[in-house]
Design a protein around this motif. Structure first.
Motif, PDB file in Angstrom:
ATOM      1  N   ALA A 150       0.845  -1.198   0.000  1.00 16.85           N
ATOM      2  CA  ALA A 150       0.000   0.000   0.000  1.00 16.85           C
ATOM      3  C   ALA A 150       0.875   1.241   0.000  1.00 16.85           C
ATOM      4  O   ALA A 150       1.914   1.295   0.671  1.00 16.85           O
ATOM      5  N   SER A 151       0.448   2.260  -0.738  1.00 14.25           N
ATOM      6  CA  SER A 151       1.176   3.531  -0.781  1.00 14.25           C
ATOM      7  C   SER A 151       0.693   4.435   0.348  1.00 14.25           C
ATOM      8  O   SER A 151      -0.305   4.140   1.023  1.00 14.25           O
ATOM      9  N   GLY A 152       1.391   5.559   0.527  1.00 11.04           N
ATOM     10  CA  GLY A 152       0.974   6.514   1.542  1.00 11.04           C
ATOM     11  C   GLY A 152      -0.425   7.048   1.275  1.00 11.04           C
ATOM     12  O   GLY A 152      -1.218   7.244   2.205  1.00 11.04           O
ATOM     13  N   ALA A 153      -0.741   7.272  -0.003  1.00 12.78           N
ATOM     14  CA  ALA A 153      -2.083   7.756  -0.358  1.00 12.78           C
ATOM     15  C   ALA A 153      -3.142   6.710  -0.028  1.00 12.78           C
ATOM     16  O   ALA A 153      -4.241   7.055   0.438  1.00 12.78           O
ATOM     17  N   ASP A 154      -2.834   5.424  -0.257  1.00 13.96           N
ATOM     18  CA  ASP A 154      -3.776   4.358   0.089  1.00 13.96           C
ATOM     19  C   ASP A 154      -4.043   4.333   1.590  1.00 13.96           C
ATOM     20  O   ASP A 154      -5.194   4.196   2.028  1.00 13.96           O
ATOM     21  N   LEU A 155      -2.973   4.450   2.384  1.00 20.28           N
ATOM     22  CA  LEU A 155      -3.125   4.401   3.839  1.00 20.28           C
ATOM     23  C   LEU A 155      -3.906   5.596   4.357  1.00 20.28           C
ATOM     24  O   LEU A 155      -4.735   5.470   5.264  1.00 20.28           O
ATOM     25  N   ALA A 156      -3.649   6.774   3.775  1.00 24.68           N
ATOM     26  CA  ALA A 156      -4.418   7.957   4.169  1.00 24.68           C
ATOM     27  C   ALA A 156      -5.896   7.766   3.832  1.00 24.68           C
ATOM     28  O   ALA A 156      -6.781   8.160   4.605  1.00 24.68           O
ATOM     29  N   ASN A 157      -6.171   7.135   2.698  1.00 27.71           N
ATOM     30  CA  ASN A 157      -7.549   6.872   2.301  1.00 27.71           C
ATOM     31  C   ASN A 157      -8.217   5.890   3.250  1.00 27.71           C
ATOM     32  O   ASN A 157      -9.419   6.008   3.544  1.00 27.71           O
ATOM     33  N   MET A 158      -7.452   4.917   3.736  1.00 25.81           N
ATOM     34  CA  MET A 158      -8.015   3.944   4.684  1.00 25.81           C
ATOM     35  C   MET A 158      -8.462   4.627   5.976  1.00 25.81           C
ATOM     36  O   MET A 158      -9.535   4.328   6.512  1.00 25.81           O
ATOM     37  N   ILE A 159      -7.630   5.536   6.491  1.00 23.28           N
ATOM     38  CA  ILE A 159      -7.997   6.257   7.715  1.00 23.28           C
ATOM     39  C   ILE A 159      -9.241   7.096   7.478  1.00 23.28           C
ATOM     40  O   ILE A 159     -10.158   7.158   8.311  1.00 23.28           O
ATOM     41  N   ASN A 160      -9.317   7.737   6.321  1.00 19.25           N
ATOM     42  CA  ASN A 160     -10.490   8.559   6.012  1.00 19.25           C
ATOM     43  C   ASN A 160     -11.741   7.704   5.868  1.00 19.25           C
ATOM     44  O   ASN A 160     -12.832   8.078   6.341  1.00 19.25           O
ATOM     45  N   GLU A 161     -11.607   6.551   5.210  1.00 20.74           N
ATOM     46  CA  GLU A 161     -12.755   5.652   5.066  1.00 20.74           C
ATOM     47  C   GLU A 161     -13.216   5.148   6.430  1.00 20.74           C
ATOM     48  O   GLU A 161     -14.421   4.975   6.662  1.00 20.74           O
ATOM     49  N   ALA A 162     -12.258   4.903   7.339  1.00 13.91           N
ATOM     50  CA  ALA A 162     -12.624   4.470   8.686  1.00 13.91           C
ATOM     51  C   ALA A 162     -13.409   5.553   9.409  1.00 13.91           C
ATOM     52  O   ALA A 162     -14.400   5.268  10.109  1.00 13.91           O
ATOM     53  N   ALA A 163     -12.992   6.816   9.247  1.00 20.52           N
ATOM     54  CA  ALA A 163     -13.708   7.918   9.889  1.00 20.52           C
ATOM     55  C   ALA A 163     -15.119   8.052   9.314  1.00 20.52           C
ATOM     56  O   ALA A 163     -16.089   8.283  10.050  1.00 20.52           O
ATOM     57  N   LEU A 164     -15.252   7.900   7.990  1.00 18.41           N
ATOM     58  CA  LEU A 164     -16.573   7.975   7.371  1.00 18.41           C
ATOM     59  C   LEU A 164     -17.476   6.850   7.861  1.00 18.41           C
ATOM     60  O   LEU A 164     -18.683   7.055   8.102  1.00 18.41           O
ATOM     61  N   ARG A 165     -16.908   5.673   8.030  1.00 16.47           N
ATOM     62  CA  ARG A 165     -17.703   4.532   8.527  1.00 16.47           C
ATOM     63  C   ARG A 165     -18.169   4.766   9.959  1.00 16.47           C
ATOM     64  O   ARG A 165     -19.304   4.434  10.321  1.00 16.47           O
ATOM     65  N   ALA A 166     -17.286   5.341  10.770  1.00 13.16           N
ATOM     66  CA  ALA A 166     -17.667   5.630  12.153  1.00 13.16           C
ATOM     67  C   ALA A 166     -18.846   6.598  12.203  1.00 13.16           C
ATOM     68  O   ALA A 166     -19.770   6.431  13.007  1.00 13.16           O
ATOM     69  N   VAL A 167     -18.834   7.608  11.326  1.00 14.58           N
ATOM     70  CA  VAL A 167     -19.948   8.562  11.285  1.00 14.58           C
ATOM     71  C   VAL A 167     -21.229   7.862  10.843  1.00 14.58           C
ATOM     72  O   VAL A 167     -22.309   8.090  11.406  1.00 14.58           O
ATOM     73  N   ARG A 168     -21.130   6.992   9.822  1.00 14.94           N
ATOM     74  CA  ARG A 168     -22.319   6.270   9.347  1.00 14.94           C
ATOM     75  C   ARG A 168     -22.914   5.386  10.435  1.00 14.94           C
ATOM     76  O   ARG A 168     -24.129   5.200  10.500  1.00 14.94           O
ATOM     77  N   CYS A 169     -22.051   4.848  11.271  1.00 12.96           N
ATOM     78  CA  CYS A 169     -22.511   3.954  12.348  1.00 12.96           C
ATOM     79  C   CYS A 169     -22.921   4.725  13.605  1.00 12.96           C
ATOM     80  O   CYS A 169     -23.269   4.106  14.619  1.00 12.96           O
ATOM     81  N   GLY A 170     -22.832   6.063  13.550  1.00 15.31           N
ATOM     82  CA  GLY A 170     -23.274   6.870  14.669  1.00 15.31           C
ATOM     83  C   GLY A 170     -22.297   6.943  15.827  1.00 15.31           C
ATOM     84  O   GLY A 170     -22.705   7.225  16.963  1.00 15.31           O
TER      85      GLY A 170
END
Length: 633
Positions: free
Chosen positions: A384-404
């Motif tokens: 994984a590249s640095g951009a991929d890892l940054a995207n993973m953290i962002n996707e995790a934050a978006l998922r947390a918001v979706r799950c309340g």
């Protein structure tokens, strides 16, 4: 910014064209005689003939235009004719009266008619053209600076103006908002660039000993590894102006415009020295020149000007050129010689420790629960590249918001890894029970073959939930540690693992499906690399039979051998893949009971962890597999 300027220029040109069209439309309405194409022109004698025969119904004499218009027929058969340069016929009026023809005559003021004609035909269009050009020129000069030269021919169609100015974006050092502490996982690259920062900060120390600063440094690596971020960090650390431009912005339609932009770029850099000039995607203008007839003169002129400017500037002023590319093999050798790009700085994909540090860096901007294991995530994401890892953290934050939730959990990050690698869960795809069973056996086959190997890549997750990438399921393996060397036996084991899914289908159902397409592609690629590049074939030995193309862009290899040898290579690749398939079939046959048990469990739960899988596989029920022992190092 550049796109906005380009859109504004294009809009102004469109306005000018619309104005010209409108002018000619107005002229056509006010002066229909100039544009009408439905009137047939005849001679004066033909006109008299039609009058004598009684065909003419109406006549209009225009003495100002020396023209006669007349009509024949009625209704749908009505036609209009005109004749010009008619003689002074005194009998014409009498003839028309005798034939009962309705006629009229106009005698306009010739002077006013001429001026009206000139105004409508030429005055209004020229006024609109030059007026639109003046407005366009004014706006361009305002956007590009007061020193921008004026445009020619009304501003819309000349080759002067701002076309010779570079669209470089200047940012003051600290305003980049990036320093070396904002870059993780690239310690070697930062160390190599730190010397440039030191020179820009303290040039007198280097001048005292007679050392000169490198004129340029080339940042080379795959996409998403942080080349642009590193360039900004150098400017931020040294607190010097940062000029950023893409190589594609030098490409112009007109010959010489790209070279003019290069001159303007270095002129601005000289005025603001010391500074950093960063050219992203430099391979766009720095491609290797050749002697073929099909060359691009504009691109080569731009490259030649860049070479000249890099030779010409005084590097004691502290001008450093940074270039970024993921295609270094395509660059011209003159660009890479000492004195131009003196240093080549690899910006590779991060290793295990680098991935963990990148995850922690990006997680610092996100609210997380305590105790998140970034090391486990780093082990799940090799390549994984640095951009991929940054995207993973962002996707995790978006998922947390979706799950309340107000904070990101370990589960959110783990799920985000799956999203980035395999895509979102595809809720619209519902597998039949038979298809679900086939996929369960397929993925279990991969997992068992992988687990029975030496255990270097244990299974961490198995799922048969379809993903938006097209995968109907996947088996995730986790690296325990970072490895930089791979043996021939390890490559063969990887091929066996890839063949495990197809082998399970053959063993249990006696038939094969299309689900192994990606596995076959990857297994074949490994086998071909073993034969053509790595010298791991007993038939060919230590001979390179191919060259890697675009290694940073995932390009494959290109054979450099005869057709006869290529045929033998194909046979050897088939033999290696078949050996892996036989190895997988043997392993699954020996562990057939566990294959059934785990596949049924997976079919019921759809997703199981590596721990659940290993508990079932190693349970002492008389069917536990015999694991291969890892050789002592």
């Amino acid at each position: 910014m550049q796109m906005d300027d380009k859109k504004k220029r294009q809009s102004m040109i469109v306005y000018v064209i619309v104005a010209i069209v409108a002018a000619f439309a107005i002229r056509s309405v006010l002066y229909p005689s100039l544009t009408s194409g439905a009137i047939e022109e005849v001679s004066y004698s033909d006109f008299l003939g039609k009058v004598d025969s009684g065909e003419v119904k109406q006549v209009q004499l225009d003495t100002g235009a020396s023209q006669i218009r007349f009509t024949t027929g009625d209704g749908d058969s009505k036609k209009t004719y005109k004749t010009t340069q008619f003689p002074n016929d005194d009998d014409l009026v009498k003839k028309l009266q005798d034939k009962h023809v309705d006629f009229s005559a106009t005698i306009p003021d010739q002077n006013s008619n001429l001026w009206l004609y000139m105004l409508i035909s030429y005055g209004i269009p020229l006024l609109l053209i030059f007026g639109g050009g003046w407005l366009l020129n004014r706006r361009l000069r305002k956007q590009m600076g007061d020193d921008a030269p004026s445009m020619n021919f009304g501003g819309g169609f000349g080759m002067g103006g701002g076309l010779g100015r570079s669209n470089v974006r200047e940012v003051k050092g600290k305003e980049t908002g990036v320093t070396f502490k904002d870059v993780a996982g690239q310690d070697e690259a930062k160390e190599s660039l730190a010397e440039i920062v030191s020179f820009l900060e303290h040039p007198e120390k280097y001048a005292a000993i007679g050392a000169r600063c490198p004129r340029g440094a080339l940042l080379v690596g795959p996409p998403g590894t942080g080349k642009t971020l590193l360039a900004k960090a150098v400017a931020g650390e040294a607190n010097v102006p940062f000029f950023q431009i893409s190589g594609s912005e030098f490409v112009e339609m007109f010959v010489g415009r790209g070279a003019a932009k290069v001159r303007d770029l270095f002129k601005q850099a000289n005025e603001k020295a010391p500074c950093i000039v960063f050219i992203d995607e430099i391979d766009t203008i720095g491609k290797r020149r050749d002697t073929s007839l099909n060359t691009n003169d504009e691109r080569e002129q731009t490259l030649n000007q860049l070479l000249t400017e890099m030779d010409g500037f005084d590097n004691h002023k502290g001008i450093v050129v940074l270039g970024a590319t993921n295609r270094p093999e395509s660059l011209d050798v003159a660009l890479l010689r000492p004195g131009r790009f003196d240093r080549r700085v690899p910006v590779e994909l991060p290793d295990l420790a680098g991935r963990e540090s990148i995850l922690k860096l990006h997680a610092g901007d996100v609210k997380m629960v305590e105790g998140v294991d970034f090391g486990a995530i780093a082990r799940q994401t090799p390549g994984a590249s640095g951009a991929d890892l940054a995207n993973m953290i962002n996707e995790a934050a978006l998922r947390a918001v979706r799950c309340g939730r107000s904070r990101v959990t370990q589960e959110d990050i783990t799920e985000s890894v799956d999203v980035v690698i395999a895509g979102e869960k595809k809720k619209s795809t519902v597998l039949s029970e038979h298809e679900k069973e086939v996929v369960a056996y397929h993925e279990t086959g991969h997992a068992i073959v992988a687990a029975v190997q030496n255990g270097r890549r244990p299974v961490s997750k198995i799922t048969i939930v379809p993903r938006t990438s097209g995968a109907l399921g996947f088996t995730m393996q986790t690296e325990e540690d970072e490895r930089y060397l791979t043996t021939r036996e390890e490559y063969k084991e990887q091929i066996a693992v890839l063949c495990g899914g197809r082998a399970a289908e053959e063993l249990i159902f006696g038939q094969v499906t299309s689900g192994a397409a990606n596995d076959i592609e990857r297994a074949t690629k490994i086998a071909r690399a073993m034969v053509t590049q790595l010298g791991m074939s007993e038939r060919f030995g230590m001979v390179a039979l191919g060259e890697t193309r675009n290694r940073y862009l995932g390009g494959g290899s290109e054979l450099t051998c005869s057709d006869e040898t290529a045929t033998q290579i194909d046979a050897e690749v088939r033999a290696i893949v078949e050996e892996g398939r036989q190895m997988a079939m043997k392993t699954l046959t020996e562990n057939r009971f566990k294959l059934h048990e785990i596949a049924h469990y997976l079919q019921k739960k759809e997703t199981i962890t590596g721990e659940e899988f290993m508990n079932i596989l190693t349970r002492d029920d008389g069917f536990a597999p015999k694991f291969k022992q890892e050789p002592a190092e």
